[in-house]
Design a protein around this motif. Sequence first.
Motif, mmCIF file in Angstrom:
data_model
loop_
_atom_site.group_PDB
_atom_site.id
_atom_site.type_symbol
_atom_site.label_atom_id
_atom_site.label_comp_id
_atom_site.label_asym_id
_atom_site.label_seq_id
_atom_site.Cartn_x
_atom_site.Cartn_y
_atom_site.Cartn_z
ATOM 1 N N UNK A 73 7.759 3.948 -4.434
ATOM 2 C CA UNK A 73 6.552 4.042 -5.238
ATOM 3 C C UNK A 73 5.630 2.848 -5.194
ATOM 4 N N UNK A 74 5.970 1.834 -4.383
ATOM 5 C CA UNK A 74 5.084 0.684 -4.286
ATOM 6 C C UNK A 74 3.809 1.074 -3.528
ATOM 7 N N UNK A 75 2.712 0.414 -3.879
ATOM 8 C CA UNK A 75 1.424 0.734 -3.268
ATOM 9 C C UNK A 75 0.581 -0.533 -3.166
ATOM 10 N N UNK A 76 -0.338 -0.542 -2.219
ATOM 11 C CA UNK A 76 -1.320 -1.611 -2.106
ATOM 12 C C UNK A 76 -2.640 -1.082 -2.654
ATOM 13 N N UNK A 77 -3.037 -1.608 -3.806
ATOM 14 C CA UNK A 77 -4.164 -1.021 -4.515
ATOM 15 C C UNK A 77 -5.521 -1.391 -3.928
ATOM 16 N N UNK A 78 -5.554 -2.346 -2.988
ATOM 17 C CA UNK A 78 -6.827 -2.618 -2.317
ATOM 18 C C UNK A 78 -7.179 -1.494 -1.347
ATOM 19 N N UNK A 79 -6.175 -0.709 -0.940
ATOM 20 C CA UNK A 79 -6.387 0.392 -0.003
ATOM 21 C C UNK A 79 -6.140 1.766 -0.622
#
Length: 344
Positions: A73-79
């Motif tokens: 469930x980890x995510x990179x919120x800039x993308x």
Amino acid sequence: MSHRVRIENTHHEFTVEDDEPVLAAALRHGLILPYSCRGGTCGTCMGKVVEGEIAYPDGSRPPALSEAEEAVGQALFCQARAVSDLAIEVREVRSAEDIQPRKLPCRVERVDELAHDVRRLWLRTPGNERLQFLPGQYLDFLLRGGRRRSFSLANPPHDDELLELHVRHVPDGRFTGYVFDELKERALLRFEGPFGSFFLREDSTRPILMIGGGTGFAPLKGMIEHAFHVGLNRPIHLYWGARARRDLYLDELPRRWAAEHEGFRYTPVLSEPEPDDEWEGHIGLVHNIVLQDHPNLAGFEVYMSGPPGMIAAAQRDFEKHGLDPANLYYDSFDYAVDPEEPES
């Protein structure tokens, strides 16, 4: 179409538009999430998607996000783009300690002449790199021999494509002499930042007094533009002290703010107006004019930036007029001096 995003650990909520990065939407609403590159290559903006669905441009996982991280469930919120309403877990930046200073190269995008002795530098960091900072903080230029020269950031955090600095020429100053006499567009510089505990506190309800002397206007400009951007619902009164009219180098800007924002007031003050200034405004020391307008400072929050003498006099006199020292924030604009030659 827009979606709601809820930050689980702080209970803040905001909306994100179709094909808008979650990070960009948060910044647009005045919520500062950690970031650095904004290109998916550093991992600084990583958080967890607790509920909802996201997607990435072209359907490809960003370089700094591993398959194992994405699986939990980890995510990179800039993308990351929202496909539905979201609940996320991510650290918010609330104090200077939340931001790690970084060393970065930069290119001079533009140099503007603001006054006879003030230049505005616009700096661009490389590629997708962005400097995260709080409104009012400063950076250090890294010079030869381990020398540093500090300048406040004049742009607000949400407008970070270019970094804005106001540089006043110091007689015989080596670095400011270089800025005024030699620095050209596309020149390369290096800096470290952000630094400083002088930044806008948003968790208060007190009315705000801001007092700037000379280029002490720069960090206050960043604070004020940030306050407008996030809809800070507190009165702000800016006092800007200078020697003569020509030293109020962006006078038309706060005058426009006052016309456009009901809760904002602007009072320029000249200490030594020239005869041809035809000045009909306040004359004197800027902190004395503040006390004329506000003889009881209890209940106010005060932000000051400018020469050490102005700061010291205001500290002494403001406390006598009821200001709680805990509600006074300041940045003293002193000048570094090399053994052989003074510098800005």
